[in-house]
Design a protein around this motif. Structure first.
Motif, PDB file in Angstrom:
ATOM      1  N   VAL A  88       0.843  -1.207   0.000  1.00  0.00           N
ATOM      2  CA  VAL A  88       0.000   0.000   0.000  1.00  0.00           C
ATOM      3  C   VAL A  88       0.875   1.251   0.000  1.00  0.00           C
ATOM      4  N   TRP A  89       1.973   1.238   0.746  1.00  0.00           N
ATOM      5  CA  TRP A  89       2.891   2.370   0.784  1.00  0.00           C
ATOM      6  C   TRP A  89       3.482   2.628  -0.597  1.00  0.00           C
ATOM      7  N   CYS A  90       3.883   1.560  -1.289  1.00  0.00           N
ATOM      8  CA  CYS A  90       4.439   1.697  -2.646  1.00  0.00           C
ATOM      9  C   CYS A  90       3.407   2.310  -3.592  1.00  0.00           C
ATOM     10  N   ILE A  91       2.225   1.745  -3.590  1.00  0.00           N
ATOM     11  CA  ILE A  91       1.183   2.199  -4.514  1.00  0.00           C
ATOM     12  C   ILE A  91       0.756   3.630  -4.201  1.00  0.00           C
ATOM     13  N   SER A  92       0.537   3.917  -2.932  1.00  0.00           N
ATOM     14  CA  SER A  92       0.070   5.267  -2.573  1.00  0.00           C
ATOM     15  C   SER A  92       1.160   6.316  -2.789  1.00  0.00           C
ATOM     16  N   SER A  93       2.424   5.930  -2.663  1.00  0.00           N
ATOM     17  CA  SER A  93       3.521   6.886  -2.902  1.00  0.00           C
ATOM     18  C   SER A  93       3.561   7.340  -4.355  1.00  0.00           C
ATOM     19  N   LEU A  94       3.236   6.436  -5.272  1.00  0.00           N
ATOM     20  CA  LEU A  94       3.219   6.810  -6.689  1.00  0.00           C
ATOM     21  C   LEU A  94       1.900   7.453  -7.096  1.00  0.00           C
ATOM     22  N   GLY A  95       0.861   7.209  -6.330  1.00  0.00           N
ATOM     23  CA  GLY A  95      -0.442   7.806  -6.632  1.00  0.00           C
ATOM     24  C   GLY A  95      -0.900   7.473  -8.043  1.00  0.00           C
ATOM     25  N   ARG A  96      -1.250   8.504  -8.807  1.00  0.00           N
ATOM     26  CA  ARG A  96      -1.757   8.297 -10.162  1.00  0.00           C
ATOM     27  C   ARG A  96      -0.698   7.776 -11.131  1.00  0.00           C
ATOM     28  N   PHE A  97       0.554   7.774 -10.697  1.00  0.00           N
ATOM     29  CA  PHE A  97       1.627   7.282 -11.556  1.00  0.00           C
ATOM     30  C   PHE A  97       1.871   5.783 -11.378  1.00  0.00           C
ATOM     31  N   LYS A 112      10.198  10.418  -6.163  1.00  0.00           N
ATOM     32  CA  LYS A 112      11.167   9.887  -5.197  1.00  0.00           C
ATOM     33  C   LYS A 112      10.612  10.101  -3.791  1.00  0.00           C
ATOM     34  N   ALA A 113       9.408   9.592  -3.567  1.00  0.00           N
ATOM     35  CA  ALA A 113       8.754   9.714  -2.268  1.00  0.00           C
ATOM     36  C   ALA A 113       8.508   8.314  -1.713  1.00  0.00           C
ATOM     37  N   GLY A 114       8.163   8.252  -0.427  1.00  0.00           N
ATOM     38  CA  GLY A 114       7.879   6.967   0.200  1.00  0.00           C
ATOM     39  C   GLY A 114       9.064   6.040   0.073  1.00  0.00           C
ATOM     40  N   PRO A 115       8.831   4.772  -0.195  1.00  0.00           N
ATOM     41  CA  PRO A 115       9.958   3.829  -0.293  1.00  0.00           C
ATOM     42  C   PRO A 115      10.844   4.114  -1.500  1.00  0.00           C
ATOM     43  N   TYR A 116      10.307   4.820  -2.496  1.00  0.00           N
ATOM     44  CA  TYR A 116      11.080   5.146  -3.704  1.00  0.00           C
ATOM     45  C   TYR A 116      12.197   6.151  -3.397  1.00  0.00           C
ATOM     46  N   LYS A 117      12.113   6.786  -2.236  1.00  0.00           N
ATOM     47  CA  LYS A 117      13.165   7.699  -1.800  1.00  0.00           C
ATOM     48  C   LYS A 117      14.412   6.907  -1.387  1.00  0.00           C
ATOM     49  N   TYR A 118      14.201   5.668  -0.962  1.00  0.00           N
ATOM     50  CA  TYR A 118      15.291   4.868  -0.397  1.00  0.00           C
ATOM     51  C   TYR A 118      15.812   3.781  -1.328  1.00  0.00           C
ATOM     52  N   ILE A 119      14.924   3.179  -2.112  1.00  0.00           N
ATOM     53  CA  ILE A 119      15.336   2.094  -2.998  1.00  0.00           C
ATOM     54  C   ILE A 119      14.586   2.183  -4.323  1.00  0.00           C
ATOM     55  N   ASP A 120      15.219   1.663  -5.360  1.00  0.00           N
ATOM     56  CA  ASP A 120      14.569   1.590  -6.667  1.00  0.00           C
ATOM     57  C   ASP A 120      13.658   0.358  -6.700  1.00  0.00           C
ATOM     58  N   HIS A 121      12.525   0.502  -7.327  1.00  0.00           N
ATOM     59  CA  HIS A 121      11.599  -0.608  -7.580  1.00  0.00           C
ATOM     60  C   HIS A 121      11.157  -1.362  -6.322  1.00  0.00           C
ATOM     61  N   PRO A 122      10.748  -0.653  -5.272  1.00  0.00           N
ATOM     62  CA  PRO A 122      10.342  -1.365  -4.054  1.00  0.00           C
ATOM     63  C   PRO A 122       9.116  -2.256  -4.251  1.00  0.00           C
ATOM     64  N   ASN A 123       8.252  -1.895  -5.185  1.00  0.00           N
ATOM     65  CA  ASN A 123       7.056  -2.705  -5.418  1.00  0.00           C
ATOM     66  C   ASN A 123       7.431  -4.110  -5.895  1.00  0.00           C
ATOM     67  N   TYR A 124       8.488  -4.215  -6.699  1.00  0.00           N
ATOM     68  CA  TYR A 124       8.916  -5.535  -7.172  1.00  0.00           C
ATOM     69  C   TYR A 124       9.463  -6.379  -6.022  1.00  0.00           C
ATOM     70  N   ILE A 125      10.087  -5.718  -5.061  1.00  0.00           N
ATOM     71  CA  ILE A 125      10.601  -6.429  -3.889  1.00  0.00           C
ATOM     72  C   ILE A 125       9.437  -6.992  -3.077  1.00  0.00           C
TER      73      ILE A 125
END
Length: 173
Positions: A88-97, A112-125
């Motif tokens: 949910v954090w990954c999805i909500s951080s990207l919002g409409r993107f 580069k917000a939420g988990p995307y601020k710290y790591i690339d492609h967190p949703n895949y993880i």
């Protein structure tokens, strides 16, 4: 046989994924209306196939055992809930993107917000972790090995395609 808790989790996950597809479609329309360019269409179908087979594999493996599956322990439930929160954090951080497809809108900055601020492609993880934890909760151990491996193999195609699209939004694969 599945106990009621696992049936609830299974149905929850299927409904969750269907709702995510609806959100992705809505976001796709929004992005494309703002100049979003889709890339990686050739491999996308394999994600759909693998993720659909994942749910069938869990059920088939459980049915093939012909045993009563026990409710998962508290540790697995906690890990499952943590992965859902991270998802949910990954999805909500990207919002409409956020999307299940690679769609880049060239007139917008990279988020580069939420988990995307710290790591690339967190949703895949988080998806990789889910593909392991969810079948283990159902005692579908073969599924818990096969599908994370398939996910990793797909990511060897997906991540480079996504990186190319993010560097050059006009690049279409």
């Amino acid at each position: 046989m599945l106990p009621p808790l696992l049936w609830f989790i299974f149905i929850f996950l299927v409904v969750q994924r269907l709702l995510e597809i609806a959100v992705a479609k809505r976001n796709e329309r929004w992005l494309k209306a703002r100049g979003g360019i889709e890339s990686g269409e050739e491999h996308y179908k394999w994600f759909i196939i693998v993720h659909t087979l994942f749910f069938f594999s869990i059920l088939l493996e459980v049915m093939a055992k012909n045993e009563v599956v026990q409710n998962p322990g508290i540790l697995l439930i906690v890990l499952f809930l943590l992965t859902q929160a991270f998802r949910v954090w990954c999805i909500s951080s990207l919002g409409r993107f956020w999307n299940t497809k690679i769609i880049v809108a060239p007139n917008f900055p990279l988020i580069k917000a939420g988990p995307y601020k710290y790591i690339d492609h967190p949703n895949y993880i988080v998806v990789g972790i889910e593909l392991f934890i969810i079948p283990v909760m159902f005692q579908a151990y073969l599924t818990s090995v096969i599908f994370p491996i398939l996910h990793i193999l797909l990511l060897f195609i997906r991540i480079p395609a996504e990186e190319r699209a993010l560097k050059d939004p006009t690049y279409i694969e």
